[in-house]
Design a protein around this motif. Sequence first.
Motif, short mmCIF file in Angstrom:
data_model
loop_
_atom_site.label_atom_id
_atom_site.label_comp_id
_atom_site.label_asym_id
_atom_site.label_seq_id
_atom_site.Cartn_x
_atom_site.Cartn_y
_atom_site.Cartn_z
N TYR A 208 -3.52 3.43 -5.19
CA TYR A 208 -4.62 3.13 -4.31
C TYR A 208 -5.38 4.49 -4.14
CZ TYR A 208 -2.76 -1.62 -3.90
OH TYR A 208 -2.35 -2.90 -4.15
N ARG A 209 -4.43 5.78 -3.89
CA ARG A 209 -5.15 6.74 -3.34
C ARG A 209 -5.96 7.30 -4.45
NH1 ARG A 209 -0.81 10.98 -2.38
NH2 ARG A 209 -0.39 9.58 -0.53
N ARG B 100 0.96 3.53 -3.28
CA ARG B 100 0.05 4.52 -2.60
C ARG B 100 -0.81 5.48 -3.49
NH1 ARG B 100 5.16 6.23 -1.17
NH2 ARG B 100 5.62 8.41 -1.26
N ARG C 281 0.75 -1.31 -0.08
CA ARG C 281 -0.01 -0.25 0.00
C ARG C 281 1.07 1.28 0.11
NH1 ARG C 281 -6.00 -0.28 2.36
NH2 ARG C 281 -6.21 -2.52 2.15
N LEU C 282 2.18 1.09 0.74
CA LEU C 282 3.14 2.32 0.67
C LEU C 282 3.59 2.40 -0.65
CD1 LEU C 282 4.25 4.16 2.53
CD2 LEU C 282 6.23 2.65 2.94
#
Lengths: 338, 228
Positions: free
Chosen positions: A329-330, A326, A322-323
């Motif tokens: 996903y954002r 990011r 997720r990092l």
Amino acid sequence: MSRLSQALRGRDDTGPWTGAYAPYDLIKELCIAVGVIALLAVLLAVLFSSPDDKPSTIAQWSRQMPINFVTAAAKELDGTSPTAEYGPPYNHNGEGQHAAFLYPQKWLGVSHPINTANDFVIDPLRTVPNDPALQSAIAQYQAAPEKTQKAWGEAFAKPLEEYETALEEKKTPTTAVALSSTTGSVSVQASGAGPVPALMSGLLSLAKSGGLDGSLLTSRQFFQTDYTKPLLFMSDGGLLAERAEGQHLLGEQWGMMNETGSYPGQVWLWLYTLWYQVEPFKSSENADILVMLVMGALSLAFICIPLIPGVRDLPRLIPIHRLIWREHYRAGGPPPAA
Amino acid sequence: MSTTPTPTPHGSWTGRVREAAVSALPPEKLLPEGQPTYVASWIYVFGVASIASLVVIIVSGSILSLKGPAWWHYTGVGHFFNSVHLWAVELFFFVMVVHLWGKYWMAAWRGGRTRVWVTGAITFLVAVPTALTGYVSQQNFDAQWIATQAKDGLNSVGVGAFFNVTNFGQMYSYHVLLLPLAVVALVTAHVLLVRRHGVVPPFALESRPTGGPPEPVGEQPPPVGAVS
């Protein structure tokens, strides 16, 4: 798809990307990367240079540590040095290391034959010209039965070993061994040593002159690149280890992953070196093969990570992705088609 | 106006190899001008940085090879190139380790990319003896000590019977030709596999994040040359 194939593949819902594409210049990226890395390497080279400690020679060793040199040479002659008792690939005087039923060192046999008495002592001494006393001592030694040779060698080596042990334990060394401050010669009071004192005196003189360094190179041809014999002889003595300790290179100092000076060295060997610092490897006589087997198994596991359940699933369970993604996903980008 | 007749395919070995190569990696897939939008993270830099470090290692190492193994000991220029070579190696391992960790946490073997991971992992493992042979070829005290220490591990598993770290000539040959050739071959295979399969997509989220923009409707056609 077979069950085995399914098990090896694991859960994989990754499909082709169905979302948007952005312009991306791979060649430009590579060129910029080469430029940046080259600049970084040049900068580091200018700032920190690179280490280059001069190599040790047998001549240096014999001049700086003559008693240590004679002690090592005496052990080479009577067959009790680490190299003499090593086993394959140098000789048959030991089985080498093993792990359970695995004896690979023994199985691969002797590929670089070394007879320490002949190769390190007798043969080099034969090359010394105009010294009839020395040649007579060689003849006497070689004519004697093996049992007598052994007894002479042990009689000569005993006071030397006591001397070295006392030095290591910081005790007063035996007076049976003395170093002449004027001539640099070593005298050993040893009864029943036969011609060994004459041989050792001759070898010390040859070593100090630099002649032994050349004699120990494989003498089959003019051009030489194999330093096995001089390196093994020197590693049986104390000079290399003394220098290595000063440069934090000993096994208990994380050994060869370090480099001379304060340079990073082979830091990628940290895991290999780590095992030598912990039990049961640390005190095992078979530490090398055990560490190599552990590293072999870990290396195989590293290659096979995509096939190992659990290890391959961690990235899905621990959301470091997720990092990494990011932005994706954002932005709520579309998932790959399942 | 004359026309050149098109040669009739005869199923030659050359033709089959060309067709197989173009079929596996058409030019627009080999060198695309676009990447999926998720390829937007600093972690992707470490892959190309690994290749860039390898380029610097090979160039500096080639200069050292051209002048011979003793040159760097007695000239300032030689020592400089040795230093560049050393630091490029340190950078190579650093960026490659970060690249590997990054790919692990991305589970970059997904979607039929197992061979991509395997070639990358083997490249790292082959790079280790490539560096080791360089360290024992330095012709200085460091080389003497490392050679006498490394021999025991290698001898214990029988490798010392044919790979003798105290033999400078053998180690130098391994270092300047055989092992670099293996690393370059592996990196080439690795890159071609990446190009063939494309960069691994993100994990699909179990639940969509709230508050973000709506998911695009319909498939967006990739631009010409994009990775499929």
